[in-house]
Design an enzyme around this catalytic site. Structure first.
Site, mmCIF file in Angstrom:
data_model
loop_
_atom_site.group_PDB
_atom_site.id
_atom_site.type_symbol
_atom_site.label_atom_id
_atom_site.label_comp_id
_atom_site.label_asym_id
_atom_site.label_seq_id
_atom_site.Cartn_x
_atom_site.Cartn_y
_atom_site.Cartn_z
ATOM 1 N N GLU A 139 13.551 6.324 0.364
ATOM 2 C CA GLU A 139 12.866 7.499 0.476
ATOM 3 C C GLU A 139 13.375 8.191 1.662
ATOM 4 O O GLU A 139 12.667 7.864 2.798
ATOM 5 C CB GLU A 139 11.371 7.402 0.159
ATOM 6 C CG GLU A 139 10.793 6.793 -1.023
ATOM 7 C CD GLU A 139 11.044 7.828 -2.018
ATOM 8 O OE1 GLU A 139 11.405 8.949 -1.905
ATOM 9 O OE2 GLU A 139 11.143 7.130 -3.420
ATOM 10 N N CYS A 175 8.340 14.858 5.137
ATOM 11 C CA CYS A 175 9.509 14.615 4.961
ATOM 12 C C CYS A 175 9.834 15.724 3.707
ATOM 13 O O CYS A 175 10.913 16.032 3.635
ATOM 14 C CB CYS A 175 9.939 13.367 4.112
ATOM 15 S SG CYS A 175 8.579 13.047 2.936
#
Length: 440
Positions: free
Chosen positions: A216, A250
């Protein structure tokens, strides 16, 4: 005198593998017990975790609960509600040549011992959410909190052993040496959240044991603003999405793409939106966080000269404060456009229109998210069909990752694999094919 010698990574993995092989983690009752105990921990000690998040990142209690603690509780509740359904074997049709008495199905088998390496920006949510998926799948789990969020790491290391089965769950604190030692061990799956540089290190280490990985990562997530969109709403939603956690998210909008006229119209609206969120002096706002450390502060400060400040621009290294900043007149080759910003700086880059915006996006690495603000069905259809990103959000940034029934993950440079809800079960399990034909 303390004669206690901390367990070494090899000892931890061997101990957890023995627990897994004993069958301890496989019953659904064990899995649901772990999830309920984790929920209990978050409920009882939410305030302790929120205090740790404030110490590490300056997060307000409201933000800590909304984006980390309550977020994880909702994921636990969703998993508990649906786990039996997700684990149910799925029948498969059998071809005629095997006869009418043959049957076939698929079933989910846990993988074994899973390693979860968490980042510092959401150090509770991004450690516990993948971990709960691994536990729900019937695995033993080693979790490695980020050393860059030391208060949260310490709290997790203290609390998890009080609530979860220590025969099958272990916490390893530390920095690069400890992570390196863990990566030298053989795991059955490695789940890493962070940047691409370390992601490559994780993947190389995993390759030594042919261990599957979920990465991720991040990247520069664009936000396209179309002509004719309600710009007051756009500015408000982009500001909320960008400056949450001081931009250290993110999937935060990394930059805005729009035509020159719309860009000019957005400028005062961004200033107004920031003031509505944090007041005239964001540095005094209890709802606005801080940069995680001096290294990241210095990196971000060096990007502030990449354009004209529409709002913000102020800094204070002593308190690691960088004001919510929007930059106009940004050249696509400016320093702020070269790498993921991961901080409270939002550049506006102008393009002629949708065609150029799509070309701009496709000329760069595939982002973790793409956002668009438009009233045009055609624009939405073209962005969905002609670009590639981990997730696509129309009209609202960040929100897609709060939907437990949507997979969350990247593509290309922004990651591989996904999780949340049933997709966590798919990530942390092997879908085994089974065929049965009676002997008589």
């Amino acid at each position: 005198m303390n004669d206690h010698t901390p367990e070494q990574p090899a000892e931890i993995v061997a101990r957890l593998r023995a627990a897994f092989r004993s069958g301890r983690t496989k019953p659904v009752e064990w899995r649901t017990t772990q999830l309920r105990r984790l929920r209990e921990m978050l409920t009882i000690h939410g305030a302790d975790l929120a205090e740790a998040l404030h110490a590490d990142l300056g997060k307000s209690s409201t933000e800590a609960f909304r984006t980390e603690i309550d977020f994880t509780i909702r994921e636990i509740d969703h998993t508990l509600e649906h786990l039996a359904e997700w684990l149910r074997p799925e029948p498969a049709p059998v071809p005629a040549h095997l006869g009418p008495d043959a049957s076939a199905w698929t079933q989910y088998d846990p993988l074994g011992v899973v390693l979860v390496i968490a980042p510092w920006n959401y150090p509770v949510q991004l450690l516990l959410t993948p971990m709960l998926g691994a536990l729900a799948s019937g695995n033993a789990v080693v979790v490695k909190p980020s050393e860059l969020a030391p208060a949260a790491s310490s709290a997790i290391a203290r609390l998890l052993p009080q609530y979860l089965d220590t025969a099958a769950v272990a916490v390893v604190e530390g920095a690069v040496p400890e992570t390196t030692a863990l990566l030298a061990e053989r795991f059955d799956h490695i789940f890493y959240t962070g940047n691409g540089t370390v992601g490559r290190i994780v993947m190389r280490a995993a390759a030594e044991h042919l261990t599957p990985v979920t990465l991720e990562l991040g990247g520069k997530s664009p936000a396209f603003v179309d002509r004719g969109a309600d710009l007051s709403v756009v500015a408000d939603r982009l500001a909320r999405g960008k400056f949450l956690n001081a931009g250290q998210t993110c999937v935060a909008p990394d930059y805005v793409l729009t035509d020159p006229e719309t860009a000019r119209a957005l400028e005062p609206l961004f200033a107004r939106a920031v003031e509505a969120l944090f007041g005239a002096e964001p540095q005094s706002s209890k709802e606005y966080g801080r940069i995680v450390n001096e290294r990241h502060f210095d990196r971000l400060s060096s990007l502030l000269d990449s354009g004209r400040a529409v709002t913000g621009g102020a800094t204070d290294r002593a308190t690691k404060y960088i004001a919510p900043t929007v930059l106009a007149d940004v050249d696509p080759k400016a320093p702020v456009m070269r790498e993921e910003i991961f901080g409270p700086i939002l550049p506006i880059v102008t393009v002629a229109g949708l065609d150029e915006a799509i070309e701009f996006i496709n000329d760069r690495d595939k982002p973790l998210a793409l956002y668009a603000f438009t009233d045009s069905d055609t624009t939405r259809e073209r962005l969905a069909a002609e670009t590639s990103s981990g997730g696509l959000g129309f009209g609202l940034p960040l929100a897609h990752l709060t939907v437990s029934d949507l997979p969350f993950g990247g593509v290309g440079e922004s990651g591989m694999g996904s999780y949340h809800g049933r997709y966590s079960i798919e990530t942390f399990s092997h879908r085994k094919s089974v065929l049965e034909k009676p002997l008589a």
